[in-house]
Each structure stands twice: as structure tokens, then as C-alpha cells.
Design an enzyme around this catalytic site. Structure first.
Site, PDB file in Angstrom:
ATOM      1  N   HIS A 127      52.856  17.491  32.616  1.00  0.00           N
ATOM      2  CA  HIS A 127      52.523  18.615  31.739  1.00  0.00           C
ATOM      3  C   HIS A 127      52.620  19.952  32.474  1.00  0.00           C
ATOM      4  O   HIS A 127      53.334  20.877  32.031  1.00  0.00           O
ATOM      5  CB  HIS A 127      51.101  18.406  31.194  1.00  0.00           C
ATOM      6  CG  HIS A 127      50.620  19.485  30.282  1.00  0.00           C
ATOM      7  ND1 HIS A 127      50.562  19.339  28.915  1.00  0.00           N
ATOM      8  CD2 HIS A 127      50.160  20.737  30.524  1.00  0.00           C
ATOM      9  CE1 HIS A 127      50.095  20.448  28.361  1.00  0.00           C
ATOM     10  NE2 HIS A 127      49.840  21.307  29.320  1.00  0.00           N
ATOM     11  N   GLU A 128      51.913  20.059  33.591  1.00  0.00           N
ATOM     12  CA  GLU A 128      51.869  21.341  34.307  1.00  0.00           C
ATOM     13  C   GLU A 128      53.217  21.699  34.933  1.00  0.00           C
ATOM     14  O   GLU A 128      53.591  22.867  34.991  1.00  0.00           O
ATOM     15  CB  GLU A 128      50.768  21.319  35.372  1.00  0.00           C
ATOM     16  CG  GLU A 128      49.360  21.133  34.817  1.00  0.00           C
ATOM     17  CD  GLU A 128      48.947  22.189  33.798  1.00  0.00           C
ATOM     18  OE1 GLU A 128      49.544  23.287  33.781  1.00  0.00           O
ATOM     19  OE2 GLU A 128      48.035  21.909  33.001  1.00  0.00           O
ATOM     20  N   HIS A 145      59.492  25.711  32.971  1.00  0.00           N
ATOM     21  CA  HIS A 145      59.738  26.675  31.897  1.00  0.00           C
ATOM     22  C   HIS A 145      59.722  28.092  32.497  1.00  0.00           C
ATOM     23  O   HIS A 145      60.626  28.900  32.250  1.00  0.00           O
ATOM     24  CB  HIS A 145      58.657  26.526  30.830  1.00  0.00           C
ATOM     25  CG  HIS A 145      58.902  27.317  29.580  1.00  0.00           C
ATOM     26  ND1 HIS A 145      58.004  27.362  28.540  1.00  0.00           N
ATOM     27  CD2 HIS A 145      59.939  28.101  29.195  1.00  0.00           C
ATOM     28  CE1 HIS A 145      58.477  28.126  27.581  1.00  0.00           C
ATOM     29  NE2 HIS A 145      59.652  28.599  27.953  1.00  0.00           N
ATOM     30  N   HIS A 202      55.288  23.384  32.352  1.00  0.00           N
ATOM     31  CA  HIS A 202      55.012  24.830  32.317  1.00  0.00           C
ATOM     32  C   HIS A 202      55.764  25.549  33.435  1.00  0.00           C
ATOM     33  O   HIS A 202      56.408  26.579  33.211  1.00  0.00           O
ATOM     34  CB  HIS A 202      53.510  25.078  32.530  1.00  0.00           C
ATOM     35  CG  HIS A 202      52.658  24.872  31.328  1.00  0.00           C
ATOM     36  ND1 HIS A 202      52.916  25.441  30.108  1.00  0.00           N
ATOM     37  CD2 HIS A 202      51.511  24.160  31.169  1.00  0.00           C
ATOM     38  CE1 HIS A 202      51.973  25.096  29.240  1.00  0.00           C
ATOM     39  NE2 HIS A 202      51.117  24.313  29.861  1.00  0.00           N
TER      40      HIS A 202
END
Length: 599
Positions: A391-392, A398, A395
């Protein structure tokens, strides 16, 4: 019984598991030197006041302002990262407070900019861009400012708001220090009979324990501790929301919700439709609870039973290095370039891996245009921690793509888009795990993991969103809210969402008090909309790899060059319709069907 396990001190953690913040500044002296330079450079900005009707002066201001902003962000991120390593370290607390306080002063130095630009004729940006070609870079930026004209105040009013911005953050800062540095939780006895100090970090493991005594003890220990501070936490939350409502009213928005959504051109219907869609499908969550109660063989199901896996499989500890390889394998459909960036991030010290005494809880990704992305974890060797890693890093990659492909002015993606990339990684991970698992019991365990992913990211976040809508509207109507009212509202929402097959324990009534995102008004609904968009991207990547990856990378590279609804739609996902969320709920239903087939 053995001695109580204690959290290690920061100095006891190996450097290979710590983020390399020294790549920003090697020491405080370097930071202080840049802080002095920041103040000197920022002093130039007020000199542009009254000159912005000259296109050359406008360009010069924008360029000088960018230099100042980039330096300020670098100083701020360093101070916050160092403070989060150990929230009891007063040296870095002081550094953080120093830059945070100055940021309010900095904002006031350029507070004239937007009001002055808006005092110019509406065709000024077009004429200015024709005269000075370099201004074309700022086309969307300037047009967006003119769109916000009804909500921009006079120069003196903007200066006042800017000067008190640090004060308006006080409730969040108080919450942060209370819950991370001052609050201590009781010692509990784990599955092995060992005394363990309960923390926010290890609570997530204990609440999933197959030993019902352990999860009940952890549940009570956590929320009874929050209950001791209920008046302080209630006051801090009310103060935070009132601050946002004050700003919304001051800027002439019809509501706090509009103040949150309208700047990014997100229709209010997107929020309301998400709540309506989830409420229309709340029976699916009731069904899940009923199935889970039966499969767990419980005569009476409690809130602390929600997180326990349905299938009893041997507890697997996943070392960090193994978790990294697992995530990389699951993300292979995204292509070699993406995996290379991921691997590079691990090797170059993006991540602060393990929990230590005083370290901020939870997880996040942060960085600036001029630094690498940084990831805070509290890795505890569970599958959930592996998912958090995916998940992190979603980020962070991205952010990596955004700043690589976009100029600074458009490098920061909006909150509405923020959770899409992170959740796409999570979905790809769980799909990989389910599709490649041969053991039937473990496969069912993983199916339950995906159900939990949807329950916690879609149902749970929209529960939060409903709580926010109710509480903000009550405050806007002039109703005072204390911890008692918050607990009552939260209790009723839990009863509605979970149905009659579960006991809504009184301890859960305090859950609102431990949600840091409530201090970022109307943020949490974007986890649910982000999950829906991520589901659409993941499905496209897995079913039509070439087209799916191409559209997804287009999204990752877009940064904030347009409004989020447009960026997603241009990449193949239309969030103005309920279709993405409904498709996610349909996936939830199909997973429930699988569970019912094994009853």
C-alpha cells in the site's frame, strides 16, 4: 512466565531497516543553514505586491515562490520525519515546531497573490500567456484560481487566516502528542502466556488472534485506555472540526463538505452517492457477519471477533525481506519498470521498517519534489504488514512518477486520487495470493482476507464518512458535541452497519477517538472511492495487461495536472457514476458466496 517484551529503543534498530533521512540533511546544522536561507528568500516575495499585472513580474513571482515552497517543504518533511522516529525526542519536536510555526508566517508573506490576481480582468491570464510564453506552464493553475474567486478573501483577511494557520492545527497536534507520546497501554498476556506491552502497533496483531481471550483483552485494554482521556479527545476533535467549519464559512462555502470537495471540482453527489450506495447494500455486511459468526462457531459474536480469520491455519511470520519479495512477485503484472523502481526504493532507504519506543504509530508515505519518497512502517511480520508495505509503496511510486513526469506546480496529486495507487497494489497482492494458493484451507483464509480488505476499506471508511457528515452538520447547526455525543453517534452507526448478529460492545463507542484522519475533514470517504477506482484499474491490468498497464501508468504520471475526476476518467475510470463502487460490492458478494459454499 517470561519477562515482559519491551519495544526496542531507536538505537537498537539496525540501520538497514531505517529510512535514510540523512540524504536530506546530514545534521541539524545543515537544516538550520537552509532554514536561514528560506527566511531570506521568502523576504523577497512581498516585493511583488502590486506588480502582478505585469506578465514578466507574474512569471518571476511564480518562479521565486516555487523556490521558496520547495525549500520549505524539504525543511518541514525532514523535521517531521525525524520527530516521528521518536516522538519523545524534544530536539526534533523543537525543530518540527520551529518550521511549523514559520510556515504560518511564510503563508502570510504571499497571501496577497491570489487576491491580487483575482482583482485583474478574467482574460488577463490568456493575454499574459500570449505575451510571456513561459506562463503557459501555469495555464491550469491560473484558471483554477479564477474558478475559486467566490471563495477568496481580501488581502488583509487572507493574511489573517494565513497567520493563524499554525493555531488552527493545534487540535491535531494535541491529539498526535497525546496518543503517540503520552498515552500508555496496559500489559496483556499473549497466546504463549507471555506478558507483552500493548501498543497501537501490536494491537492489530492481537485483535486477529485465534485465542479469543487475547483479542478481548487487547480490545478492552486499548479502548478502556482511550476512555480515560475521553473528555480531552472529545474537545480536541470538536475544536478541529469547528476550525474547519470556521474556515468554510469564512470562505463563503455552503458547508464544510463543499469546502472540502469543491476546490478539486468533485461534485457533492460523489460523496452522497457513495453513502447512499453503501447504505443500500449494508445487508451484505450483515450477511458477512452472520456467516462469520456461524463459521467461527460462536453463540454470541462481539466486535472484537470481527478481525479474526475464519480459517484456522498455522500462524505465519513473514520476515521483512520475504514480504518484499512477495509484494514484488504480486506486482509483476505492472511490468519490469515498476518493479525496478520498487526494488530501488528498498535498496536506497525509502523505508523505516520496525516499531521502536516512541515511534509514531501507523504507516504513511511522504516526501517532497526534491527528496525521495519516504515510508513509515511499524512492520510486525504479519500478512497485514505485507499488505501495508504494498500500500505505502503504491503511494511512493505514484509520487515518484508524478514528480518525474510533471513540473513542480502539478506534481502533487489530490487527496481524491491519493488512495488509488496504494489500493491497486493491495488488490493485486490479494488476487495473486488467492489465485496461486493450492492449499484449500489457506485459500479460504485468503478469501476472507479480501473480504476484510473490502469491509475495512469500503464499508468501514464509509462508516467513518457517515460519522463525519453527521457530526459536521450537527456542529454547523449550532449543536454542541462532547465525547458522550460522539460515542452515541458512533454506537448507532455500528449497530446499523453490522446488524443483529453481533454485540456492539460499549468499548467500541470510543473508536472515533483513535482515528487520526478525522483531523483531516472529509478525507476518509476517498479510501472507499479510491478502492473502487483501484478495483477497476486492477481488473483492467489483470484482464488486458497491455492496455491496463498503459492506462494505469497514465494515471500515475498525471500528478495534479487536471481535476481528479478528469484524470481518472481520462485513464478509463468514471467516478461520477456508482458503477465502480457497485462492482466492488459485487465482488464482495461473490466472495460471500464462496464462503457459504463451505458451510
Amino acid at each position: 512466565m517470561s519477562e515482559t517484551k519491551k519495544l526496542p529503543k531507536r538505537t537498537e534498530i539496525s540501520d538497514k531497516y531505517k529510512w535514510k533521512v540523512e540524504k536530506i540533511y546530514k545534521d541539524i546544522d545543515e537544516w538550520e543553514k537552509d532554514f536561514k536561507a528560506l527566511k531570506e528568500n521568502a523576504a523577497i516575495l512581498p516585493g511583488y505586491q502590486g506588480k502582478l499585472n505585469n506578465p514578466s513580474e507574474l512569471l518571476s513571482f511564480l518562479q521565486e515562490s516555487e523556490k521558496v515552497d520547495r525549500l520549505a517543504e524539504t525543511l518541514m518533511v525532514y523535521a517531521h520525519l525525524k520527530s516521528d522516529e521518536d516522538t519523545s525526542n524534544t530536539t526534533y519536536q523543537g525543530l518540527k515546531n520551529k518550521i511549523d510555526s514559520y510556515l504560518a508566517e511564510l503563508a502570510s508573506l504571499s497571501a496577497f497573490f491570489v487576491p491580487e490576481v483575482l482583482s485583474l480582468p478574467e482574460d488577463y491570464p490568456e493575454r499574459a500567456m500570449e505575451e510571456v510564453q513561459q506562463l503557459k506552464l501555469y495555464d491550469f493553475f491560473l484558471k483554477d484560481i479564477f474558478k475559486s474567486k467566490p471563495h477568496i478573501l481580501s488581502k488583509p483577511e487572507e493574511e489573517i487566516l494565513a497567520s493563524i494557520s499554525d493555531n488552527l492545527q493545534a487540535p491535531h497536534n494535541i491529539f498526535n502528542m497525546l496518543t503517540n507520546a503520552d498515552m500508555t497501554f496496559p500489559t496483556i498476556v499473549d497466546e504463549k502466556g507471555e506478558k507483552v506491552e500493548l501498543t497501537e502497533g501490536n494491537y492489530n496483531s492481537f485483535i486477529k488472534s485465534k485465542d479469543r481471550r487475547v483479542r478481548k483483552e487487547a480490545f478492552k485494554g486499548l479502548f478502556e485506555t482511550y476512555e480515560k482521556y475521553n473528555n480531552t479527545l472529545g474537545t480536541s476533535l470538536s475544536s478541529s472540526m469547528k476550525n474547519f467549519i470556521f474556515q468554510a464559512k469564512t470562505r463563503k462555502y455552503s458547508s464544510a463538505l463543499e469546502a472540502s470537495l469543491k476546490p478539486n471540482n468533485i461534485p457533492l453527489e460523489v460523496y452522497d452517492n457513495a453513502l447512499e450506495t453503501i447504505n443500500n447494500n449494508v445487508d451484505l455486511l450483515h450477511r458477512y457477519v452472520k456467516i462469520k459468526k456461524q463459521l467461527l462457531g460462536l453463540e454470541e459474536m462481539h466486535i472484537y471477533d470481527l478481525y479474526v480469520p475464519l480459517i484456522d491455519i498455522p500462524k505465519e511470520e513473514i520476515p521483512f525481506e520475504q514480504g518484499v519479495e512477495l509484494v514484488k512477485t504480486a506486482l509483476k503484472p505492472l511490468g519490469k519498470e515498476y518493479i525496478d523502481i520498487f526494488s530501488d526504493g528498498i535498496e536506497k532507504g525509502w523505508i523505516d521498517v520496525f516499531e521502536n519506543k516512541g515511534k509514531r504509530g501507523g504507516a504513511y508515505s511522504w516526501g517532497t519534489y526534491d527528496t525521495m519518497p519516504y515510508v513509515l512502517l511499524n512492520y510486525n511480520e504479519t500478512l497485514n504488514d505485507v499488505s501495508t508495505l504494498a500500500h505505502e509503496m503504491g503511494h511512493s511510486i505514484h509520487s515518484f512518477y508524478s514528480k518525474k513526469e510533471q513540473p513542480y506546480i502539478y506534481s502533487q496529486y489530490t487527496l481524491f486520487c491519493a488512495e488509488v495507487a496504494s489500493t491497486t497494489n493491495e488488490i493485486l497482492l490479494i488476487h495473486y495470493l488467492i489465485d496461486n494458493e493450492k492449499d484449500s484451507r489457506r485459500k479460504l483464509f485468503l478469501i476472507n482476507q479480501e473480504l476484510e480488505q473490502i469491509r475495512t476499506t469500503v464499508f468501514r471508511q464509509l462508516m467513518f464518512a457517515e460519522f463525519e457528515k453527521i457530526t459536521h452538520e450537527l456542529l454547523e447547526e449550532g449543536n454542541p458535541l462532547t465525547a458522550k455525543e460522539y460515542s452515541s453517534i458512533w454506537h448507532d452507526i455500528n449497530v446499523k452497519f453490522f446488524g443483529e448478529d453481533i454485540v456492539v460492545d460499549k468499548e467500541i463507542d470510543m473508536e472515533w477517538a483513535r482515528i487520526p484522519h478525522f483531523y483531516r475533514d472529509f478525507y476518509v470517504y476517498q479510501y472507499a472511492t479510491g478502492y473502487a477506482a483501484a478495483s477497476a484499474f486492477a481488473n483492467s491490468i489483470l484482464t488486458d495487461s497491455e492496455r491496463g498497464v498503459k492506462e494505469y501508468k497514465k494515471f500515475l504520471k498525471s500528478g495534479g495536472k487536471d481535476y481528479p475526476i478528469n484524470i481518472l476518467k481520462d485513464s478509463g475510470v468514471d467516478m461520477t457514476t456508482p458503477a465502480p463502487l457497485e462492482a466492488t460490492l459485487e465482488r464482495f458478494k461473490s466472495l460471500l458466496d464462496m464462503l457459504e459454499n463451505i458451510k
